[in-house]
Write an enzyme that holds these catalytic residues in place. Sequence first.
Site, short mmCIF file in Angstrom:
data_model
loop_
_atom_site.label_atom_id
_atom_site.label_comp_id
_atom_site.label_asym_id
_atom_site.label_seq_id
_atom_site.Cartn_x
_atom_site.Cartn_y
_atom_site.Cartn_z
N THR A 37 0.87 -1.18 0.00
CA THR A 37 0.00 0.00 0.00
C THR A 37 0.90 1.22 0.00
O THR A 37 1.94 1.25 0.66
CB THR A 37 -1.04 -0.04 1.16
OG1 THR A 37 -2.06 0.92 0.91
CG2 THR A 37 -0.42 0.24 2.51
N CYS A 75 -3.51 7.02 8.13
CA CYS A 75 -4.14 5.71 8.04
C CYS A 75 -3.16 4.66 8.60
O CYS A 75 -1.98 4.94 8.74
CB CYS A 75 -4.46 5.37 6.59
SG CYS A 75 -5.60 6.52 5.81
N HIS A 80 -5.82 -1.31 4.69
CA HIS A 80 -5.42 0.10 4.80
C HIS A 80 -6.63 0.84 5.39
O HIS A 80 -7.53 1.23 4.68
CB HIS A 80 -5.08 0.61 3.39
CG HIS A 80 -4.63 2.04 3.31
ND1 HIS A 80 -3.74 2.46 2.36
CD2 HIS A 80 -4.95 3.13 4.02
CE1 HIS A 80 -3.54 3.77 2.50
NE2 HIS A 80 -4.28 4.20 3.50
#
Lengths: 205, 161
Positions: B23, B29, B46
Amino acid sequence: MSDQLNLNNSIVLDVLREIGNIGAGNAATSLAKMIDKKVDMKVPIVNVLEFDEVPEMLGGPENVVCGIFFKIEGDITGSIMFVLDQSSAINLVDLLMPRDNAEFDEFTISALKEIGNILSGAYVSSLSGLTNLKIKISIPALAIDMAGAILSVPAIEFGQMGDSVLIIQNEFIETNASKKVDGYFFLIPDMESYEVLLGSLGVTL
Amino acid sequence: MSTMIKVGMADLKVADFPNALTTLGLGSCVGICLYDPLTKVTGMAHIMLPSSKAIRKNENVAKFADTAIAELVSQMESKGAKKSRFYAKIAGGAQMFSFSSQNDAMKIGERNAEAVRMILKEMGIPIKADETGGNFGRTIEFYSEDGKLLIKTAGKGIKEL
């Protein structure tokens, strides 16, 4: 009270688009005054995007960009963020203070904070004039990092309301030097403030 | 041939050996990586927010720590992995902008990381690596061969966990 902002509602979107237009127009005027040169501005593009599409506008999630972040205080609360890619950031500082071999140094960073402050301030003051609400912005916080990371900040704020992000894209061009500055504004009122903001313009959610 | 599978924001994916998961540009996040060393099944989420419970519009399970971890575990188990063997590696949860007068909303990265730790503890999944906090973005890559986690930053180099 709804805890969900319907960005598919065309009236709400039209109002937000108009706010974006007027805010950006005011910001361009401030920029022109600041550099004492003619600044052209394209009609801002207001987009509602999925989370994944947002970093793509700025060259992908790992592309290093500059974000200038402010809190909004007063009759409405929330935040406003101004994001530029690195070449636009350097161009913007160059418009104000032309230099040879411009680099992304401390000077550029402090100049950007100040320019961000003036542009966002102009933005918010036009919003304030339009709605008759008292709105002011905090001192700026600046970060230079991956687009995905910078944009996670507005994405998370919007994420509390839905699955999309409202983004206002502005392009400023200084007429003579033809130096292009692409800037993106994220206006993110808190959920309750959306109602206040839209309500003050006669729109109910 | 192994493939690098991309996990977007508010997204989750499960992969088999020899594929890897990644990711890009994690900020506030949190990237959650789960690994079953026996079957080499991996999962990555995520997440953007700590909990689905406070929010009415919560259909996207991958957006919240609580629902994303549960979904990841269930998808991995349906591929033959077993939760009792899982361990986790987590990264992200940064605070990209800081102000001297902090309010809660600004510490969302920290709250995300804390929620992830708590949920993993409740589910009995040990955390083998915790690379959260700070004020910078991270790209992560998670490898099914040995559960290796690679963390890349802008200007701060690469770290292997």
